[in-house]
Design an enzyme around this catalytic site. Sequence first.
Site, PDB file in Angstrom:
ATOM      1  N   ARG A 231      30.862  76.205  56.092  1.00  0.00           N
ATOM      2  CA  ARG A 231      29.587  75.379  55.456  1.00  0.00           C
ATOM      3  C   ARG A 231      28.352  76.352  55.897  1.00  0.00           C
ATOM      4  O   ARG A 231      28.396  77.421  56.491  1.00  0.00           O
ATOM      5  CB  ARG A 231      29.232  74.058  56.014  1.00  0.00           C
ATOM      6  CG  ARG A 231      30.346  73.009  55.787  1.00  0.00           C
ATOM      7  CD  ARG A 231      30.134  71.866  56.412  1.00  0.00           C
ATOM      8  NE  ARG A 231      30.811  70.630  55.939  1.00  0.00           N
ATOM      9  CZ  ARG A 231      31.155  69.534  56.516  1.00  0.00           C
ATOM     10  NH1 ARG A 231      30.807  69.381  57.408  1.00  0.00           N
ATOM     11  NH2 ARG A 231      31.985  68.711  55.808  1.00  0.00           N
ATOM     12  N   HIS A 232      27.382  76.070  55.218  1.00  0.00           N
ATOM     13  CA  HIS A 232      26.161  76.831  55.143  1.00  0.00           C
ATOM     14  C   HIS A 232      25.784  77.060  56.634  1.00  0.00           C
ATOM     15  O   HIS A 232      25.702  76.187  57.648  1.00  0.00           O
ATOM     16  CB  HIS A 232      24.898  76.347  54.446  1.00  0.00           C
ATOM     17  CG  HIS A 232      23.775  77.007  54.254  1.00  0.00           C
ATOM     18  ND1 HIS A 232      22.657  76.603  55.180  1.00  0.00           N
ATOM     19  CD2 HIS A 232      23.331  78.055  53.776  1.00  0.00           C
ATOM     20  CE1 HIS A 232      21.625  77.734  54.913  1.00  0.00           C
ATOM     21  NE2 HIS A 232      22.005  78.420  53.933  1.00  0.00           N
ATOM     22  N   GLY A 233      25.477  78.578  56.964  1.00  0.00           N
ATOM     23  CA  GLY A 233      25.092  78.803  58.364  1.00  0.00           C
ATOM     24  C   GLY A 233      23.903  78.087  58.901  1.00  0.00           C
ATOM     25  O   GLY A 233      23.626  77.679  60.236  1.00  0.00           O
ATOM     26  N   LEU A 235      23.214  74.886  57.794  1.00  0.00           N
ATOM     27  CA  LEU A 235      23.511  73.617  57.223  1.00  0.00           C
ATOM     28  C   LEU A 235      22.430  73.106  56.626  1.00  0.00           C
ATOM     29  O   LEU A 235      21.932  71.608  56.520  1.00  0.00           O
ATOM     30  CB  LEU A 235      23.700  72.560  58.728  1.00  0.00           C
ATOM     31  CG  LEU A 235      25.015  72.751  59.389  1.00  0.00           C
ATOM     32  CD1 LEU A 235      25.348  72.007  60.679  1.00  0.00           C
ATOM     33  CD2 LEU A 235      26.215  72.731  58.628  1.00  0.00           C
ATOM     34  N   TYR A 240      28.594  73.410  50.026  1.00  0.00           N
ATOM     35  CA  TYR A 240      28.573  74.856  50.307  1.00  0.00           C
ATOM     36  C   TYR A 240      29.703  75.075  51.151  1.00  0.00           C
ATOM     37  O   TYR A 240      29.660  74.504  52.454  1.00  0.00           O
ATOM     38  CB  TYR A 240      27.415  75.137  51.171  1.00  0.00           C
ATOM     39  CG  TYR A 240      27.064  76.611  51.389  1.00  0.00           C
ATOM     40  CD1 TYR A 240      26.056  77.590  50.781  1.00  0.00           C
ATOM     41  CD2 TYR A 240      27.930  77.419  52.488  1.00  0.00           C
ATOM     42  CE1 TYR A 240      26.110  78.868  51.278  1.00  0.00           C
ATOM     43  CE2 TYR A 240      27.805  78.748  52.702  1.00  0.00           C
ATOM     44  CZ  TYR A 240      26.720  79.284  52.318  1.00  0.00           C
ATOM     45  OH  TYR A 240      26.485  80.723  52.637  1.00  0.00           O
TER      46      TYR A 240
END
Length: 402
Positions: A231-233, A235, A240
Amino acid sequence: MSDLTPRYPLSGITVIDLSHIYNGPYATFLMAMAGAEVIKVEPLTGENLRSRGDLGGVALPFAMLNSNKQPVTLNLKTEQGRELLREMVQRADILVENFAPGVMERLGLGAAALHKINPRLVYGSSSGYGKDGPYRDYPAMDLVMQAMCGVISSTGHPDQPGVKSGAALCDFMAGIHLYGAIMTALYERERTGVGRVVEVSMQDATYASLASNLGMLHARGAEAPARTGNRHGGLGVSPYNVYATADGHIVLNAPGDHHFRAILNVMGRGELKDDPRFVSRTARVLNVDAVDALIEGWTRQHARDDVARRMLAAKVPCAPVRELSEVMVDENMHARGQLQWVDHPDLGRVVLMHSPLVFEGTQRRPIAPSLPMGASNAAVYGAWLGHSEQELAAFREQGVIS
């Protein structure tokens, strides 16, 4: 140079490359492919990276980073070896090294000494932690730097220990920045006539790549998860993630609401566009598990490449998760000339990379495969510096060159 010879941005620039492994050699590779004459100086036993082929099959990484360079051997522990380097520096524009701080000074070849010989010299160096901090003398390789820079702690799944990046991020981040620093100094020299020293530390060069993770830490403090998996670094975006398909995996990213609506349309679920869980990016982030379940419930029913084709047709940021064997034959990079099949004299037919820097109006410099250790000794020490055959024979006898 004739009018028929292509003029590259760094044509006429001579680089003395004392660097090894990935960091410095990548910076000088970019220079070579931009037209510079790069003289690769190796110890009599050869650069470290050459020997890695002993355990890992062919030494492809060395071939990747050392196209279009002239390799010479030189024993800098001898006074004659140091004198030959000084002769080269007199005629050079750039010197690059990534030894530990202080090594060149102990040899009497530090930047101050070399600038007395050639004030126009741009001296570029790179190390793990830099020349002047408290970590100056710590040994550093990419794995060590990934640990110190936060790459390992931020990579992996939240319920598991951190893992290193598969890519040598810190080495190549430093190499890119080193190239940029040297080119900046070269531009300054063209205006002032005076060279300068530039340095790049691997630690400094890596920090900015963690922007999303740092942003989440700033916003959430102690509540911020150390790792977010795929997931997106930070969040901050949903969807994603990496999603399973019937025969592999794909990645999907919806940075804007219109991207998510496009995903819904591809999946045949357009009626969900007004669902309060999905109506905005903020809502989707708060309901990330539901978003991921919705998407993977659909992707699992379809083939990887079919999902990617349909999502890309709808302008959704998407890609198949590919094996390295697929990436090496990527049709886009081969069509652009970034990747090329080359008949290498030692390795056979292999895929080699060109420089990512494209100079419009000038064709890419043809790839000249990396050469055996010391292959350019006669050309550099003889033809360029003007030493006779007898002198070269004496240098070999004295252990100055191989």
